[in-house]
Design a protein around this motif. Structure first.
Motif, PDB file in Angstrom:
ATOM      1  N   ALA A 225       7.286   2.071 -20.013  1.00 48.69           N
ATOM      2  CA  ALA A 225       6.739   2.222 -19.000  1.00 48.69           C
ATOM      3  C   ALA A 225       7.233   3.474 -18.050  1.00 48.69           C
ATOM      4  N   ILE A 226       8.544   3.256 -17.840  1.00 49.51           N
ATOM      5  CA  ILE A 226       9.167   4.435 -16.946  1.00 49.51           C
ATOM      6  C   ILE A 226       9.149   5.765 -17.596  1.00 49.51           C
ATOM      7  N   ARG A 227       9.003   5.856 -18.937  1.00 43.60           N
ATOM      8  CA  ARG A 227       9.142   7.069 -19.742  1.00 43.60           C
ATOM      9  C   ARG A 227       7.598   7.627 -19.660  1.00 43.60           C
ATOM     10  N   ALA A 228       6.849   6.705 -19.601  1.00 41.24           N
ATOM     11  CA  ALA A 228       5.324   7.284 -19.915  1.00 41.24           C
ATOM     12  C   ALA A 228       4.859   7.659 -18.346  1.00 41.24           C
ATOM     13  N   GLY A 229       5.384   7.525 -17.403  1.00 43.32           N
ATOM     14  CA  GLY A 229       5.222   7.803 -15.945  1.00 43.32           C
ATOM     15  C   GLY A 229       4.255   6.630 -15.178  1.00 43.32           C
ATOM     16  N   ALA A 230       4.202   5.416 -15.758  1.00 43.07           N
ATOM     17  CA  ALA A 230       3.872   4.334 -14.880  1.00 43.07           C
ATOM     18  C   ALA A 230       4.489   4.032 -13.651  1.00 43.07           C
ATOM     19  N   SER A 231       3.776   3.475 -12.725  1.00 43.66           N
ATOM     20  CA  SER A 231       4.323   2.949 -11.489  1.00 43.66           C
ATOM     21  C   SER A 231       5.304   1.691 -11.548  1.00 43.66           C
ATOM     22  N   VAL A 232       6.327   1.500 -11.424  1.00 46.42           N
ATOM     23  CA  VAL A 232       7.230   0.535 -11.517  1.00 46.42           C
ATOM     24  C   VAL A 232       8.178   0.300 -10.227  1.00 46.42           C
ATOM     25  N   SER A 233       7.909  -0.937  -9.575  1.00 42.42           N
ATOM     26  CA  SER A 233       8.574  -1.206  -8.343  1.00 42.42           C
ATOM     27  C   SER A 233       9.089  -2.574  -8.323  1.00 42.42           C
ATOM     28  N   LEU A 351      13.146 -11.195 -13.302  1.00 48.18           N
ATOM     29  CA  LEU A 351      12.895 -10.090 -12.591  1.00 48.18           C
ATOM     30  C   LEU A 351      11.542 -10.359 -11.707  1.00 48.18           C
ATOM     31  N   CYS A 352      11.770  -9.980 -10.544  1.00 48.54           N
ATOM     32  CA  CYS A 352      10.513 -10.465  -9.670  1.00 48.54           C
ATOM     33  C   CYS A 352       9.760  -9.072  -9.347  1.00 48.54           C
ATOM     34  N   GLY A 353      10.161  -7.975  -9.711  1.00 47.31           N
ATOM     35  CA  GLY A 353       9.284  -6.794 -10.004  1.00 47.31           C
ATOM     36  C   GLY A 353       8.997  -6.305 -11.278  1.00 47.31           C
ATOM     37  N   GLY A 354       8.643  -5.383 -11.379  1.00 48.81           N
ATOM     38  CA  GLY A 354       8.298  -4.815 -12.615  1.00 48.81           C
ATOM     39  C   GLY A 354       7.246  -3.536 -12.796  1.00 48.81           C
ATOM     40  N   ILE A 355       6.503  -3.616 -13.782  1.00 47.43           N
ATOM     41  CA  ILE A 355       5.271  -2.506 -13.956  1.00 47.43           C
ATOM     42  C   ILE A 355       4.274  -2.981 -13.034  1.00 47.43           C
ATOM     43  N   ASP A 356       3.995  -2.069 -12.042  1.00 43.59           N
ATOM     44  CA  ASP A 356       2.856  -2.418 -11.056  1.00 43.59           C
ATOM     45  C   ASP A 356       1.517  -2.563 -11.651  1.00 43.59           C
ATOM     46  N   ALA A 357       1.018  -3.929 -11.609  1.00 43.45           N
ATOM     47  CA  ALA A 357      -0.392  -4.292 -12.113  1.00 43.45           C
ATOM     48  C   ALA A 357      -1.352  -4.825 -10.932  1.00 43.45           C
ATOM     49  N   ASP A 358      -2.653  -4.600 -11.380  1.00 45.00           N
ATOM     50  CA  ASP A 358      -3.281  -5.197 -10.195  1.00 45.00           C
ATOM     51  C   ASP A 358      -3.953  -6.587 -10.695  1.00 45.00           C
ATOM     52  N   LEU A 359      -4.772  -7.208 -10.120  1.00 46.47           N
ATOM     53  CA  LEU A 359      -5.449  -8.545 -10.310  1.00 46.47           C
ATOM     54  C   LEU A 359      -5.989  -8.859 -11.721  1.00 46.47           C
ATOM     55  N   ASP A 360      -6.172  -7.604 -12.300  1.00 46.41           N
ATOM     56  CA  ASP A 360      -6.650  -7.625 -13.620  1.00 46.41           C
ATOM     57  C   ASP A 360      -5.622  -7.277 -14.902  1.00 46.41           C
ATOM     58  N   GLY A 361      -4.328  -6.979 -14.286  1.00 43.04           N
ATOM     59  CA  GLY A 361      -3.133  -6.612 -14.979  1.00 43.04           C
ATOM     60  C   GLY A 361      -3.370  -5.146 -15.621  1.00 43.04           C
ATOM     61  N   LYS A 362      -4.192  -4.457 -14.732  1.00 45.97           N
ATOM     62  CA  LYS A 362      -4.189  -3.023 -15.175  1.00 45.97           C
ATOM     63  C   LYS A 362      -3.090  -2.353 -14.562  1.00 45.97           C
ATOM     64  N   THR A 363      -2.495  -1.202 -15.074  1.00 44.95           N
ATOM     65  CA  THR A 363      -1.232  -0.511 -14.635  1.00 44.95           C
ATOM     66  C   THR A 363      -1.868   0.635 -14.250  1.00 44.95           C
ATOM     67  N   SER A 364      -0.981   1.404 -13.443  1.00 46.76           N
ATOM     68  CA  SER A 364      -1.348   2.855 -13.221  1.00 46.76           C
ATOM     69  C   SER A 364      -1.685   4.008 -14.310  1.00 46.76           C
ATOM     70  N   ILE A 365      -1.531   3.619 -15.533  1.00 48.21           N
ATOM     71  CA  ILE A 365      -1.816   4.339 -16.663  1.00 48.21           C
ATOM     72  C   ILE A 365      -3.400   3.884 -17.179  1.00 48.21           C
ATOM     73  N   GLU A 366      -4.230   4.718 -17.520  1.00 53.11           N
ATOM     74  CA  GLU A 366      -5.409   4.202 -17.886  1.00 53.11           C
ATOM     75  C   GLU A 366      -5.295   3.412 -19.404  1.00 53.11           C
ATOM     76  N   ASN A 367      -5.855   2.444 -19.510  1.00 51.32           N
ATOM     77  CA  ASN A 367      -5.832   1.521 -20.771  1.00 51.32           C
ATOM     78  C   ASN A 367      -4.669   0.921 -21.079  1.00 51.32           C
ATOM     79  N   LEU A 368      -3.880   0.769 -20.289  1.00 53.43           N
ATOM     80  CA  LEU A 368      -2.443  -0.059 -20.453  1.00 53.43           C
ATOM     81  C   LEU A 368      -2.357  -1.005 -19.419  1.00 53.43           C
ATOM     82  N   PHE A 369      -2.174  -2.134 -19.844  1.00 55.25           N
ATOM     83  CA  PHE A 369      -1.977  -3.434 -19.304  1.00 55.25           C
ATOM     84  C   PHE A 369      -0.595  -3.992 -19.200  1.00 55.25           C
ATOM     85  N   ALA A 370      -0.301  -4.725 -18.248  1.00 54.63           N
ATOM     86  CA  ALA A 370       0.985  -5.489 -18.300  1.00 54.63           C
ATOM     87  C   ALA A 370       1.113  -6.732 -17.712  1.00 54.63           C
TER      88      ALA A 370
END
Length: 520
Positions: A225-233, A351-370
């Motif tokens: 996710a980091i290398r793809a440019g996703a939001s990770v916090s 780990l308590c953080g990670g790839i930011d995901a909304d309440l549907d598991g969607k990340t900041s990258i389109e069509n990618l869930f975490a």
């Protein structure tokens, strides 16, 4: 150009529940699950304690479970995420029971509810002291009966496919189109295109020397996710389990479950004294962050390598009913828990953080869930409440599946508009020896353990930042000119993860939950 409907990276409870839900809701979907090890070698398998869920609505309530989670998270949880997980928990538990999971029951036929640190009521459903293994067993047996799900073992994801691989200069939206995957046995790299991709790769435990995590927990999904440019916090929030069985050897340590202290076990220093009363009125039932720092402090004050857990006063028959495998493991290691004190030490756990995901598991990258430990759903805040993790994976596995099915039914994917290249290994060569990979991995783990551990400081973090930049530079040089191997991919991911932990630790200017900087 073969396009998969769904690509699932990881075969633990998060990935399996997600795949099962999609297969049931959308039977025509082609689903592929890839895992770098055996299909059952996951973080889920090693989860001992159980699943936190409100089943007794006389003594307990959703409100109490929500409050306990918020308190453990030290004011940093996302309330909406906590409410969703707690309130949807009973339905998700019912589903996995229907899939064949066998939770322990009392003579009255009700769930035998355990209690762990941070919980104000008994609400932990469990299967002895191997709950995760039982869940993994039942889910794998269920998923193998479904014809539109394929599981590929010993396949290691190298990178997510995005517009970057088309040479585009991206400024705004990034979309995931699948992944490049190393078939470990054939040593070939597959271009697997997919409409929807899920990251369910578990934790980052092996960033540190000592961890309760299995050897596969090398932060692979977060590295991708980091290398793809996703939001990770919130990567600064690493939970250290207070009571891992002490060993003189680095690596995966055997976990002595939170539930053992919930059952009444006490902690003692090497000279036999109780000490938790000095740190928290809840004593051994305090949350993990408090316990881990207390043990760490006692060890440093005395110059000891470990403290003891004392189970000698507990009901032996009931203890063996609840913790047969923990007792057996300690006996194999030379300790009878009924007659001897057992040495324990804090170890990297969750780990308590990670790839930011909304309440549907969607990340900041389109069509990618975490989903699961690799994600930051907001449930845990600054510190995870015990036994909320398997529950999180089930709830968000379900919600992500519902959203994914909606996307698949709309079928508005741009994947066929692009010609993504096959993997290019030109200019790389086989390494004569893997000693450099092992060397840098050990260097990084030692540095993280000593400088970015339970208690941190400004000077240690700055020192760690300088060192990880040097290590990253050398690892990148090895990667750019070497034929790819699993050990090299793991090192690359671990270094990416370590960099982010350090950066976000430096940025954190308030002590909260698992994060403690003695200079703040």
């Amino acid at each position: 150009m073969v396009v998969q409907d769904v690509l699932v990276i990881g075969s633990g409870i998060a990935g399996l529940s997600y795949a099962l839900k999609i297969a049931n809701q959308y039977p025509e979907a082609k689903i592929k699950i890839v895992t770098k090890g055996n299909e059952d070698e996951t973080n889920t398998k090693y989860a001992q304690g159980g699943v936190a869920v409100v089943t007794d609505f006389i003594q307990d309530s959703f409100e109490k479970h929500i409050e306990d989670t918020l308190i453990a998270g030290d004011g940093s949880c996302k309330l909406a995420a906590v409410e969703v997980v707690v309130k949807e928990a009973p339905e998700r538990i019912k589903e996995i029971v229907d899939w064949g999971v066998r939770f322990d029951k009392n003579p009255e036929g009700l769930y035998d509810l355990g209690r762990e640190g941070g919980h104000t009521e008994n609400r932990i459903v469990h299967h002895k002291d191997i709950t995760g293994r039982e869940i993994e067993r039942a889910m794998l047996e269920t998923i193998k009966k479904i014809t539109n799900v394929e599981i590929l073992t010993h396949h290691f994801v190298v990178d997510l496919i995005t517009e970057h691989h088309l040479g585009l200069d991206l400024k705004d939206e990034v979309t995931c189109y699948g992944a490049y995957i190393l078939d470990i046995e054939s040593q070939t790299i597959i271009r697997q295109l997919s409409k929807v991709t899920l990251l369910a790769t578990g934790g980052v435990g092996h960033v540190y020397k000592n961890t309760t995590n299995p050897i596969i927990a090398t932060g692979d999904g977060i590295g991708l996710a980091i290398r793809a440019g996703a939001s990770v916090s919130r990567m600064q929030f690493i939970q250290f389990h207070p009571t891992a069985f002490y060993s003189e050897f680095d690596g995966q340590l055997f976990l002595i479950s939170e539930a053992v202290r919930g059952f009444g076990a006490k902690l003692r220093t090497k000279d036999g004294n109780l000490f938790m009363h000095k740190y928290d009125e809840r004593e051994e039932l305090a949350s993990r962050d408090i316990l881990a720092r207390a043990i760490d402090n006692e060890m440093k004050l005395r110059g000891d390598d470990y403290v003891y857990i004392d189970c000698r006063h507990l009901d032996q028959e009931k203890f063996l009913e609840h913790f047969p495998n923990i007792y057996k493991k300690c006996k194999i290691e030379g300790y009878d828990m009924f007659t001897e004190l057992v040495p324990v030490v804090p170890a990297s756990h969750y780990l308590c953080g990670g790839i930011d995901a909304d309440l549907d598991g969607k990340t900041s990258i389109e069509n990618l869930f975490a989903v699961g430990e690799c994600s930051n759903s907001g449930l845990h805040g600054a510190n995870r409440l015990a036994s909320n993790s398997l529950l999180e994976a089930m709830v968000f596995g379900h919600r992500s599946a519902v959203k994914s099915v909606q996307l698949l039914q709309k079928n508005e994917f741009k994947i066929n508009n692009h010609q993504f290249p096959e993997w290019n290994a030109e200019g790389t060569q086989l390494q004569d020896e893997l000693v450099l990979i092992s060397y840098f991995r050990k260097q990084m783990q030692a540095m993280m353990s000593e400088l970015v551990g339970i208690v941190r400081s400004n000077s240690r973090l700055i020192m760690a930042q300088k060192r990880i930049i040097e290590i990253e530079k050398m690892v990148k040089e090895i990667y750019d000119f070497s034929v790819i191997s699993p050990k090299l991919l793991e090192l690359r991911n671990l270094v990416n993860v370590a960099q982010l932990i350090i950066e976000q630790s430096i940025a954190q200017q308030e002590n909260k939950g698992t994060f403690y900087n003695k200079d703040l």
